[in-house]
Design a protein around this motif. Structure first.
Motif, short mmCIF file in Angstrom:
data_model
loop_
_atom_site.label_atom_id
_atom_site.label_comp_id
_atom_site.label_asym_id
_atom_site.label_seq_id
_atom_site.Cartn_x
_atom_site.Cartn_y
_atom_site.Cartn_z
N ASP A 275 -31.66 0.63 9.29
CA ASP A 275 -30.57 0.86 9.52
C ASP A 275 -29.60 0.80 8.21
O ASP A 275 -29.47 -0.01 7.29
CB ASP A 275 -29.73 0.54 10.96
N LYS A 276 -28.02 1.66 7.14
CA LYS A 276 -27.33 1.80 6.80
C LYS A 276 -26.61 0.60 6.73
O LYS A 276 -26.75 -0.36 5.20
CB LYS A 276 -26.89 2.60 7.05
N LYS A 277 -26.14 -0.55 7.58
CA LYS A 277 -25.70 -1.75 7.55
C LYS A 277 -26.35 -2.52 7.40
O LYS A 277 -26.54 -3.09 5.99
CB LYS A 277 -25.29 -1.84 8.94
N SER A 278 -28.07 -3.10 7.43
CA SER A 278 -29.06 -3.70 6.33
C SER A 278 -29.01 -3.48 5.31
O SER A 278 -29.57 -4.12 4.11
CB SER A 278 -30.29 -3.41 7.14
N MET A 279 -29.42 -2.25 4.26
CA MET A 279 -29.26 -1.96 3.39
C MET A 279 -28.17 -2.61 2.67
O MET A 279 -28.28 -2.15 1.50
CB MET A 279 -29.54 -0.33 3.49
N ARG B 5 -39.95 4.76 19.19
CA ARG B 5 -38.75 4.75 17.90
C ARG B 5 -37.76 5.10 18.28
O ARG B 5 -36.53 5.31 18.09
CB ARG B 5 -39.15 4.60 16.35
N LEU B 6 -37.95 6.72 18.44
CA LEU B 6 -36.93 8.14 19.27
C LEU B 6 -36.05 7.09 20.18
O LEU B 6 -34.54 7.17 19.95
CB LEU B 6 -37.45 9.47 19.98
N LEU B 7 -36.53 7.08 21.35
CA LEU B 7 -35.87 6.40 22.44
C LEU B 7 -35.12 4.82 22.05
O LEU B 7 -34.00 4.77 22.24
CB LEU B 7 -37.04 5.99 23.59
N SER B 8 -35.32 3.89 21.05
CA SER B 8 -34.93 3.36 20.41
C SER B 8 -33.59 3.19 19.89
O SER B 8 -32.22 2.98 20.08
CB SER B 8 -35.44 2.00 19.81
N ARG B 9 -34.03 4.09 18.51
CA ARG B 9 -32.01 5.00 18.18
C ARG B 9 -31.48 5.32 18.95
O ARG B 9 -30.04 5.47 19.39
CB ARG B 9 -32.60 6.15 17.25
N SER C 234 -23.38 2.73 21.97
CA SER C 234 -22.69 2.33 21.35
C SER C 234 -21.43 3.64 21.86
O SER C 234 -20.63 3.06 20.88
CB SER C 234 -22.76 3.42 19.58
N GLY C 235 -21.79 4.45 22.98
CA GLY C 235 -20.28 5.25 23.07
C GLY C 235 -21.23 6.54 23.18
O GLY C 235 -19.87 7.57 23.82
N ALA C 236 -21.83 6.75 22.59
CA ALA C 236 -22.09 8.28 22.18
C ALA C 236 -23.34 8.97 23.75
O ALA C 236 -23.63 8.54 24.79
CB ALA C 236 -23.29 8.14 20.82
N PRO C 237 -22.41 10.39 24.05
CA PRO C 237 -22.89 10.91 25.23
C PRO C 237 -24.50 11.64 24.90
O PRO C 237 -24.30 12.05 23.42
CB PRO C 237 -21.85 12.26 24.91
N PRO C 238 -24.84 11.12 25.64
CA PRO C 238 -26.50 11.22 25.89
C PRO C 238 -27.43 12.86 25.49
O PRO C 238 -27.67 13.20 24.47
CB PRO C 238 -26.88 10.86 27.46
N ASP C 239 -26.40 13.92 25.77
CA ASP C 239 -26.45 15.04 25.45
C ASP C 239 -26.15 15.12 23.80
O ASP C 239 -27.02 15.66 23.06
CB ASP C 239 -25.83 16.18 25.85
N ARG C 240 -25.17 14.15 23.32
CA ARG C 240 -25.30 14.39 21.64
C ARG C 240 -26.12 13.66 21.09
O ARG C 240 -26.59 14.26 20.01
CB ARG C 240 -23.66 14.38 21.50
N ALA C 241 -26.24 12.71 21.56
CA ALA C 241 -27.51 11.59 21.21
C ALA C 241 -28.86 12.02 20.77
O ALA C 241 -29.05 12.05 19.53
CB ALA C 241 -27.53 10.68 21.83
N LEU C 242 -29.02 12.92 21.73
CA LEU C 242 -30.27 14.56 21.55
C LEU C 242 -30.00 14.88 20.58
O LEU C 242 -31.36 15.07 20.14
CB LEU C 242 -30.61 14.29 23.11
N GLN C 243 -29.27 15.89 20.77
CA GLN C 243 -29.39 16.97 19.77
C GLN C 243 -29.07 15.83 17.98
O GLN C 243 -29.98 16.42 17.58
CB GLN C 243 -27.66 17.13 19.94
N GLN C 244 -28.08 14.52 17.77
CA GLN C 244 -28.18 14.64 16.53
C GLN C 244 -29.14 13.72 15.87
O GLN C 244 -29.85 13.76 14.57
CB GLN C 244 -27.12 13.45 16.58
#
Length: 341
Positions: free
Chosen positions: A116-120, A253-257, A264-274
């Motif tokens: 992820d970006k933080k690890s980079m 891996r998709l489910l983990s993301r 972290s607070g994202a609505p499930p529908d929005r997380a799936l779309q993103q």
């Protein structure tokens, strides 16, 4: 050193770096890039190969131990480490920095996992970038998929017209493993002429009785019995376990993301779309997401490593037995933990 996937072969023909980090969401491309690096390592004299599975923080000490414990008869050694969640943690970061601070021409290190970006921004990643090569594999976007399939066909000595490429892209719905499988089918059926839409209709769309992607969706939907029955059918048809693993690991891996985003607070529908989940699959993916916590998803990552190890011969056991275990946990989720309690 930063590398792109289209420059990997050229780079390896010129030199083999002391260490490689392959990161990306496209498991097929990550695996193929790792295979290319393994082949270059063998050509460079790395005849001994060791795979380290990171299941806990203490496992990182094995990296330091293995790099200093070389066989008297092997010229060089390839050490592979897979990061299940893309984050080495405090102990892993210390171990990697210690490893990278020493010069060891007899060892080549290969790490794979989505970073992820933080690890980079971490010290270990910057040290890796300075000492070796970082290969970041970006997802193939939907509008790029016909061109990607076209390149794959040309590499196999085939050509396809625009309609056939579009039909193939629609068929696989962004799944690169499915696209690679269709190319392999066409390779067997092609007579050297340009592949047309009619060829695709008659050859590619004639599905086998058991479909690995149906298997994945059945497990995601929570139907363990049907998933295991489909797995038995795929095994009987001679499907390679690596193909099944690719399809399953991609969803894990998709489910983990998604779990990380939702926690972290994202609505499930929005997380799936993103995350780019297809509308037709949103219900089944969201159903699986509701059944899994981070702990069960981590266990699924470990199970995937066991399948990979058994399938490639560097770990004991039957890969299909591990696939069955993985399917059961994927279908049951947290219920599996409650049953064991």
């Amino acid at each position: 050193m930063q590398l792109r996937i289209d420059s990997l072969n050229r780079h390896l023909n010129q030199q083999v770096a002391p260490c490689y980090l392959v990161t990306g969401d496209e498991t097929l491309l990550v695996q193929e890039a790792a295979d290319t690096i393994r082949a270059a390592a063998r050509a460079a004299g790395c005849h001994e190969r060791e795979r380290i599975a990171i299941d806990g923080k203490d496992d990182w000490q094995q990296l330091l131990h293995s790099s200093s414990n070389l066989s008297l008869f092997a010229e060089r050694k390839l050490i592979e480490v897979h990061l299940p969640n893309g984050k080495p943690g405090t102990e892993g970061s210390k171990a990697l920095q210690e490893y990278l601070s020493t010069d060891n021409d007899d060892v080549l290190l290969l790490i794979s996992g989505k970073i992820d970006k933080k690890s980079m921004q971490a010290k270990w990643f910057k040290a890796f970038d300075q000492r070796g090569a970082v290969l970041t594999i970006w997802p193939v976007k939907l509008h790029e998929l016909p061109g990607w399939i076209d390149q794959r066909l040309k590499a196999a000595g085939m050509r396809a017209d625009r309609e056939a490429l579009q039909m193939l892209a629609e068929r696989v719905e962004g799944n690169l493993l499915a696209a690679a499988q269709e190319v392999e089918k066409l390779k067997l059926l092609s007579n050297g002429d340009t592949i047309t839409a009619d060829t695709v209709r008659s050859a590619v769309l004639d599905n086998a009785r058991f479909d690995p992607f149906e298997l994945v969706d059945t497990a995601l939907a929570g139907d363990a019995r049907h998933a295991l029955r489909t797995a038995r059918g795929l095994r009987a048809e001679g499907s390679p376990p690596q193909v099944i693993l690719w399809a399953l690991h991609k969803e894990v891996r998709l489910l983990s993301r998604l779990r990380e985003a939702v926690d972290s607070g994202a609505p499930p529908d929005r997380a799936l779309q993103q995350a780019g989940v297809w509308r037709s699959r949103m219900r089944v993916v969201q159903s699986a997401l509701q059944r899994h916590r981070r702990s069960t998803l981590h266990r699924l990552e470990i199970m995937a490593l066991r399948v990979d190890g058994a399938g490639k011969g560097y770990a004991p056991g039957d890969p299909w037995d591990y696939i069955n275990d993985l399917l059961l946990l994927l279908a049951q989720g947290d219920a599996a933990d409650r049953q064991r309690a």
